[in-house]
Structures are given as C-alpha cells and as structure tokens.
Design a protein around this motif. Structure first.
Motif, PDB file in Angstrom:
ATOM      1  N   PHE A   1       0.952  -1.096   0.164  1.00  0.00           N
ATOM      2  CA  PHE A   1       0.153  -0.135  -0.136  1.00  0.00           C
ATOM      3  C   PHE A   1       0.971   1.158   0.242  1.00  0.00           C
ATOM      4  O   PHE A   1       0.596   2.207  -0.796  1.00  0.00           O
ATOM      5  CB  PHE A   1      -1.180  -0.034   1.190  1.00  0.00           C
ATOM      6  CG  PHE A   1      -1.729   1.290   1.286  1.00  0.00           C
ATOM      7  CD1 PHE A   1      -2.687   1.755   0.560  1.00  0.00           C
ATOM      8  CD2 PHE A   1      -1.025   1.855   2.563  1.00  0.00           C
ATOM      9  CE1 PHE A   1      -3.361   2.976   0.683  1.00  0.00           C
ATOM     10  CE2 PHE A   1      -2.019   3.439   2.788  1.00  0.00           C
ATOM     11  CZ  PHE A   1      -2.849   3.697   1.783  1.00  0.00           C
TER      12      PHE A   1
ATOM     13  N   PHE B   1      -4.534   0.836  -5.057  1.00  0.00           N
ATOM     14  CA  PHE B   1      -4.691  -0.032  -3.998  1.00  0.00           C
ATOM     15  C   PHE B   1      -5.203   0.563  -2.641  1.00  0.00           C
ATOM     16  O   PHE B   1      -4.097   0.930  -1.826  1.00  0.00           O
ATOM     17  CB  PHE B   1      -3.552  -0.987  -3.938  1.00  0.00           C
ATOM     18  CG  PHE B   1      -3.502  -2.026  -2.848  1.00  0.00           C
ATOM     19  CD1 PHE B   1      -4.301  -2.870  -2.957  1.00  0.00           C
ATOM     20  CD2 PHE B   1      -2.578  -1.895  -1.777  1.00  0.00           C
ATOM     21  CE1 PHE B   1      -4.117  -4.109  -2.112  1.00  0.00           C
ATOM     22  CE2 PHE B   1      -2.662  -2.940  -1.022  1.00  0.00           C
ATOM     23  CZ  PHE B   1      -3.235  -4.014  -0.867  1.00  0.00           C
ATOM     24  N   GLY B   2      -6.340   0.953  -2.591  1.00  0.00           N
ATOM     25  CA  GLY B   2      -6.765   1.604  -1.237  1.00  0.00           C
ATOM     26  C   GLY B   2      -6.823   3.169  -1.368  1.00  0.00           C
ATOM     27  O   GLY B   2      -7.134   3.844  -0.197  1.00  0.00           O
ATOM     28  N   TYR B   3      -6.677   3.709  -2.492  1.00  0.00           N
ATOM     29  CA  TYR B   3      -6.594   5.033  -2.631  1.00  0.00           C
ATOM     30  C   TYR B   3      -7.125   5.536  -4.092  1.00  0.00           C
ATOM     31  O   TYR B   3      -7.246   4.824  -4.842  1.00  0.00           O
ATOM     32  CB  TYR B   3      -5.137   5.897  -2.255  1.00  0.00           C
ATOM     33  CG  TYR B   3      -4.087   5.128  -3.562  1.00  0.00           C
ATOM     34  CD1 TYR B   3      -3.956   5.750  -4.645  1.00  0.00           C
ATOM     35  CD2 TYR B   3      -3.451   4.084  -3.119  1.00  0.00           C
ATOM     36  CE1 TYR B   3      -2.795   5.358  -5.504  1.00  0.00           C
ATOM     37  CE2 TYR B   3      -2.483   3.575  -4.059  1.00  0.00           C
ATOM     38  CZ  TYR B   3      -2.350   4.154  -5.390  1.00  0.00           C
ATOM     39  OH  TYR B   3      -1.436   3.518  -6.129  1.00  0.00           O
ATOM     40  N   ARG B   4      -7.375   6.770  -3.962  1.00  0.00           N
ATOM     41  CA  ARG B   4      -7.897   7.461  -5.258  1.00  0.00           C
ATOM     42  C   ARG B   4      -7.095   8.614  -5.687  1.00  0.00           C
ATOM     43  O   ARG B   4      -6.713   9.219  -4.798  1.00  0.00           O
ATOM     44  CB  ARG B   4      -9.260   7.855  -5.088  1.00  0.00           C
ATOM     45  CG  ARG B   4     -10.233   8.328  -6.330  1.00  0.00           C
ATOM     46  CD  ARG B   4     -11.398   8.540  -6.032  1.00  0.00           C
ATOM     47  NE  ARG B   4     -12.168   7.205  -5.905  1.00  0.00           N
ATOM     48  CZ  ARG B   4     -13.152   7.117  -4.882  1.00  0.00           C
ATOM     49  NH1 ARG B   4     -13.962   8.071  -4.203  1.00  0.00           N
ATOM     50  NH2 ARG B   4     -13.761   5.651  -4.799  1.00  0.00           N
TER      51      ARG B   4
ATOM     52  N   PHE C   1      -8.234   8.586   0.408  1.00  0.00           N
ATOM     53  CA  PHE C   1      -8.540   7.152   0.507  1.00  0.00           C
ATOM     54  C   PHE C   1      -9.872   6.949  -0.154  1.00  0.00           C
ATOM     55  O   PHE C   1     -10.447   7.693  -0.606  1.00  0.00           O
ATOM     56  CB  PHE C   1      -8.794   6.945   1.922  1.00  0.00           C
ATOM     57  CG  PHE C   1      -7.620   7.143   2.969  1.00  0.00           C
ATOM     58  CD1 PHE C   1      -6.726   6.065   2.699  1.00  0.00           C
ATOM     59  CD2 PHE C   1      -7.294   8.223   3.552  1.00  0.00           C
ATOM     60  CE1 PHE C   1      -5.364   6.002   3.599  1.00  0.00           C
ATOM     61  CE2 PHE C   1      -6.325   7.985   4.529  1.00  0.00           C
ATOM     62  CZ  PHE C   1      -5.309   7.190   4.537  1.00  0.00           C
ATOM     63  N   LEU C   2     -10.025   5.593  -0.383  1.00  0.00           N
ATOM     64  CA  LEU C   2     -11.240   5.049  -1.399  1.00  0.00           C
ATOM     65  C   LEU C   2     -12.562   5.678  -0.627  1.00  0.00           C
ATOM     66  O   LEU C   2     -13.504   5.952  -1.385  1.00  0.00           O
ATOM     67  CB  LEU C   2     -11.129   3.614  -1.356  1.00  0.00           C
ATOM     68  CG  LEU C   2     -10.420   3.108  -2.754  1.00  0.00           C
ATOM     69  CD1 LEU C   2     -10.167   1.368  -2.647  1.00  0.00           C
ATOM     70  CD2 LEU C   2     -10.769   3.677  -3.884  1.00  0.00           C
ATOM     71  N   TRP C   3     -12.709   5.947   0.594  1.00  0.00           N
ATOM     72  CA  TRP C   3     -13.983   6.384   1.410  1.00  0.00           C
ATOM     73  C   TRP C   3     -14.229   7.704   1.120  1.00  0.00           C
ATOM     74  O   TRP C   3     -15.064   8.041   1.480  1.00  0.00           O
ATOM     75  CB  TRP C   3     -14.149   5.563   2.592  1.00  0.00           C
ATOM     76  CG  TRP C   3     -12.987   6.234   3.611  1.00  0.00           C
ATOM     77  CD1 TRP C   3     -12.872   7.575   4.129  1.00  0.00           C
ATOM     78  CD2 TRP C   3     -11.777   5.404   4.051  1.00  0.00           C
ATOM     79  NE1 TRP C   3     -11.659   7.523   4.875  1.00  0.00           N
ATOM     80  CE2 TRP C   3     -11.151   6.338   4.606  1.00  0.00           C
ATOM     81  CE3 TRP C   3     -11.312   4.322   3.742  1.00  0.00           C
ATOM     82  CZ2 TRP C   3      -9.925   5.976   5.432  1.00  0.00           C
ATOM     83  CZ3 TRP C   3     -10.128   3.850   4.029  1.00  0.00           C
ATOM     84  CH2 TRP C   3      -9.425   4.556   5.176  1.00  0.00           C
TER      85      TRP C   3
END
Length: 104
Positions: A26, A61-64, A77-79
């Motif tokens: 990550f 992988f877990g980020y944008r 972060f993805l959320w």
C-alpha cells in the motif's frame, strides 16, 4: 494446553508477515503514484476510471488519485468523495484526504 499455545504462536508469525507485506505494498504504490502525479505524470499503479471536466480519476490499491493537467492533483482514501477535497473540518479531512496541491 501446550498444544493450543503452540498453534497460536505458529499462527501469529505468518499473520504478522502477511499484514506487513500488505501495508508495505500500500505505501509503496501510494508514494510512487503521489510522486508521479506531483511531477505531472499519470499514476503507475492506479487504474484510470473516469474523466470529468478535464480532471481524471484513478483508483489504486486503497486510494484514489485526482489529476488535472498543469493545475491540480489530490490523493484520497477510497472512502472519500470529491466533496471532501473542499475545505472543511481538518480532523475529518485528515481521515479522508492524504494529500492535495497545485502543480504550478
């Protein structure tokens, strides 16, 4: 009783190694893509999804990653949503926005 303790110890080490590998992957992908976007290049480990109003969105992988040529970039972060990039509660944004800035 000793067999249960031995099984627990045998499980603990591989679990920690797997967690460490996942966190390392990550961080490696995150900082590589962050550096590339700062240098006005597309991310290497994130996949292109959409382009709206000249801003490209990539999912890693877990980020944008949001990237707009020669003007703006952000890594979240993805959320997090696009609205979280606006100025708001600093504590809440630290839990969603990793980094944002201008490319000028």
């Amino acid at each position: 009783m000793r067999e249960n303790v031995k099984k627990y110890k045998n499980f603990k080490k591989p679990f920690l190694v797997i967690c460490l590998v996942i966190v390392s992957i990550f961080l490696l992908t995150l900082f590589t893509d962050l550096n590339r976007v700062k240098n006005n290049k597309p991310p290497m480990f994130a996949l292109f999804t959409v382009e709206e109003k000249g801003a490209k969105e990539y999912i890693g992988f877990g980020y944008r990653v949001y990237h707009q040529n020669n003007s703006f970039y952000a890594v979240t972060f993805l959320w997090a949503d696009r609205d979280d990039l606006a100025v708001g509660d600093p504590f809440e944004n630290k839990l969603k926005v990793i980094f944002s800035g201008n490319l000028t």
